[in-house]
Design a protein around this motif. Structure first.
Motif, PDB file in Angstrom:
ATOM      1  N   ARG A 157      11.667   0.354  31.322  1.00 35.45           N
ATOM      2  CA  ARG A 157      11.974  -0.485  32.481  1.00 35.45           C
ATOM      3  C   ARG A 157      13.476  -0.438  32.736  1.00 35.45           C
ATOM      4  NH1 ARG A 157      12.559  -6.073  33.507  1.00 35.45           N
ATOM      5  NH2 ARG A 157      14.533  -5.241  34.282  1.00 35.45           N
ATOM      6  N   ASP A 184      13.368  -6.984  27.864  1.00 36.01           N
ATOM      7  CA  ASP A 184      14.718  -6.453  28.075  1.00 36.01           C
ATOM      8  C   ASP A 184      15.325  -6.032  26.736  1.00 36.01           C
ATOM      9  OD1 ASP A 184      14.423  -7.293  30.703  1.00 36.01           O
ATOM     10  OD2 ASP A 184      16.173  -8.620  30.702  1.00 36.01           O
ATOM     11  N   MET A 200       6.520  -6.766  28.563  1.00 34.41           N
ATOM     12  CA  MET A 200       7.686  -6.031  29.070  1.00 34.41           C
ATOM     13  C   MET A 200       8.929  -6.809  28.680  1.00 34.41           C
ATOM     14  SD  MET A 200       8.541  -4.578  32.834  1.00 34.41           S
ATOM     15  CE  MET A 200       8.807  -6.069  33.777  1.00 34.41           C
ATOM     16  N   ASP A 220       6.136 -10.930  30.724  1.00 32.46           N
ATOM     17  CA  ASP A 220       7.561 -10.655  30.551  1.00 32.46           C
ATOM     18  C   ASP A 220       8.199 -11.881  29.888  1.00 32.46           C
ATOM     19  OD1 ASP A 220      10.311 -10.501  30.797  1.00 32.46           O
ATOM     20  OD2 ASP A 220      10.287  -9.674  32.824  1.00 32.46           O
ATOM     21  N   CYS A 248      17.761  -4.753  31.495  1.00 33.49           N
ATOM     22  CA  CYS A 248      17.514  -5.487  32.735  1.00 33.49           C
ATOM     23  C   CYS A 248      18.023  -4.634  33.893  1.00 33.49           C
ATOM     24  CB  CYS A 248      18.243  -6.836  32.694  1.00 33.49           C
ATOM     25  SG  CYS A 248      18.144  -7.687  34.257  1.00 33.49           S
ATOM     26  N   LYS A 288       5.185  -8.904  39.944  1.00 37.09           N
ATOM     27  CA  LYS A 288       5.538 -10.131  39.229  1.00 37.09           C
ATOM     28  C   LYS A 288       5.026 -11.345  39.993  1.00 37.09           C
ATOM     29  CE  LYS A 288       9.006  -8.807  36.112  1.00 37.09           C
ATOM     30  NZ  LYS A 288      10.164  -9.374  35.396  1.00 37.09           N
ATOM     31  N   ARG A 296       5.795 -13.957  34.469  1.00 33.01           N
ATOM     32  CA  ARG A 296       7.178 -13.970  34.007  1.00 33.01           C
ATOM     33  C   ARG A 296       7.776 -15.375  34.020  1.00 33.01           C
ATOM     34  NH1 ARG A 296      10.428 -16.345  37.150  1.00 33.01           N
ATOM     35  NH2 ARG A 296      12.164 -14.854  37.012  1.00 33.01           N
ATOM     36  N   CYS A 309       2.199  -9.262  36.491  1.00 33.73           N
ATOM     37  CA  CYS A 309       3.134  -9.633  35.424  1.00 33.73           C
ATOM     38  C   CYS A 309       3.495 -11.109  35.524  1.00 33.73           C
ATOM     39  CB  CYS A 309       4.386  -8.762  35.502  1.00 33.73           C
ATOM     40  SG  CYS A 309       5.627  -9.185  34.267  1.00 33.73           S
TER      41      CYS A 309
END
Ligand code: PEP
Ligand code: MN
Length: 353
Positions: free
Chosen positions: A126, A298, A296, A269, A102, A207, A237, A235
């Motif tokens: 990322r 973390d 995507m 995400d 993150c 996002k 999320r 994205c």
């Protein structure tokens, strides 16, 4: 109204379209994509109709767009776009796995997370150097020092870097280091920032705002496109709802809806959507099943020590399981992982291991 140029249109032909439109009192915004250039017109449509734009050299089509967003609309661009990030595709033919911490905390942590990403088969790294935190007392990110760490992690692994920019003034600096600029959910309607990233010459990961409708999200993308940049990946999320058992509610139906409305690729995400490690795999499966172009996630070498979002971070075994699941689903869907485009030095790094 949008003027679609022929694939091989010359710059002088694009300039001629702009001049004709401006001479008639309109404004023209040129967006150059990989396959073609599009000129968005703002002004009096009745006047534009009199200009006989389809007859100008290099013009392929002139389209009246009924949606409020034009450049990102599928109406003027029927095939889904593929966006290249440091040579790695995000688009309809592949499934792109993006992974990383993150937040960039230390060089050791970021390089370890990047190696986890590489080993599991992720193709983009990322990581946030600038963190938009709800609390002013929370870790705010390392800033430029964090960008330098990301550059080191890219050198170590060959993975191109996606990183967030939170302030329009920082765009040139972040663009020097990043392969792709991320605009986060809290800034999804920061129009000055959207315009600045639109002019930065880097692909953009946009996002969805946590309370944005799909139309508002596409209008935000239109701000980026209007500044000349069609290399945009959307994205999803998660959005804010009344449900407290997840951090946000993943709006899975947004993926096929956006694909219908826009030619831009969409990734999901699941980490920020669910906010829980145990939900990342099932939400990722759902994302790919409804047609997302990638996910995507973390990752962190020691989630219990993470300065940001530890509870949602995957460890190496989780990421390997996720990657295997995506590859399996991709096989069924005829969408291989986006590995083919990874630079040769990545393979060397791997072999050197
Ligand atoms: C992130 O991806 O690091 C992030 C802050 O995400 P979001 O803007 O979706 O909350
Ligand atoms: Mn986060």
């Amino acid at each position: 109204m949008v003027v679609v140029m022929e694939p091989g249109a010359k710059p002088a032909e694009v300039d001629a379209v702009v001049s004709v439109v401006e001479a008639a009192g309109g404004a023209a915004f040129v967006s150059r994509g990989i396959s073609r250039t599009i000129v968005g017109l703002v002004g009096d449509l009745a006047v534009f109709e009199t200009l006989n734009l389809p007859a100008l050299p290099g013009v392929s089509d002139v389209v009246r767009i009924s949606t409020p967003y034009k450049l990102v609309s599928r109406q003027n661009h029927p095939e889904t776009s593929t966006i290249l990030v440091g040579g790695v595709p995000i688009g309809p033919d592949t499934i792109t796995l993006i992974a990383g911490p993150c937040a960039v905390e230390t060089e050791e942590q970021t390089v370890a997370a990047a190696r986890m990403a590489l080993d599991a088969g992720a193709v983009l790294l990322r990581g946030g150097a600038y963190k938009p935190r709800t609390s002013p007392y929370a870790f705010q990110g390392l800033g430029e020092a964090g960008l330098r760490i990301l550059a080191t992690a890219r050198e170590e692994t060959g993975l191109p870097v996606v990183t967030e920019v939170v302030d329009a003034h920082d765009v040139p600096l972040v663009a020097e280091y990043a392969d792709m600029l991320q605009v986060g959910t809290r800034n999804a309607q920061n129009f000055a920032l959207l315009q600045a990233v639109g002019a930065a010459g880097r692909p953009v990961m946009l996002k969805r705002g946590l309370n944005a409708t799909i139309e508002e999200w596409l209008m935000a993308a239109e701000y980026v496109a209007q500044r000349g940049n069609l290399d945009i990946v959307l994205c999803e999320r998660g959005i804010r709802t009344f449900e407290p058992s997840t951090r946000n509610t993943l709006d899975i139906s947004a993926v096929p809806i956006v694909h219908t409305l826009s030619h831009l690729p969409v990734i999901v995400d699941p980490s920020h959507a669910g906010g829980r490690r145990d939900l990342v795999l099932p939400l990722s499966r759902a994302a790919i099943a409804v047609g997302a172009d990638g996910v995507m996630v973390d990752v962190h070498p020691r989630p219990e020590m993470a300065l940001c979002d530890g509870p949602q971070a995957l460890v190496a075994a989780d990421l390997a399981e996720l990657s295997t699941a995506l590859t399996g689903m991709g096989r069924l869907l005829g969408r291989p992982p986006a590995l083919a485009a990874v630079p040769a030095y990545r393979v060397l790094t791997r072999a050197a291991g």
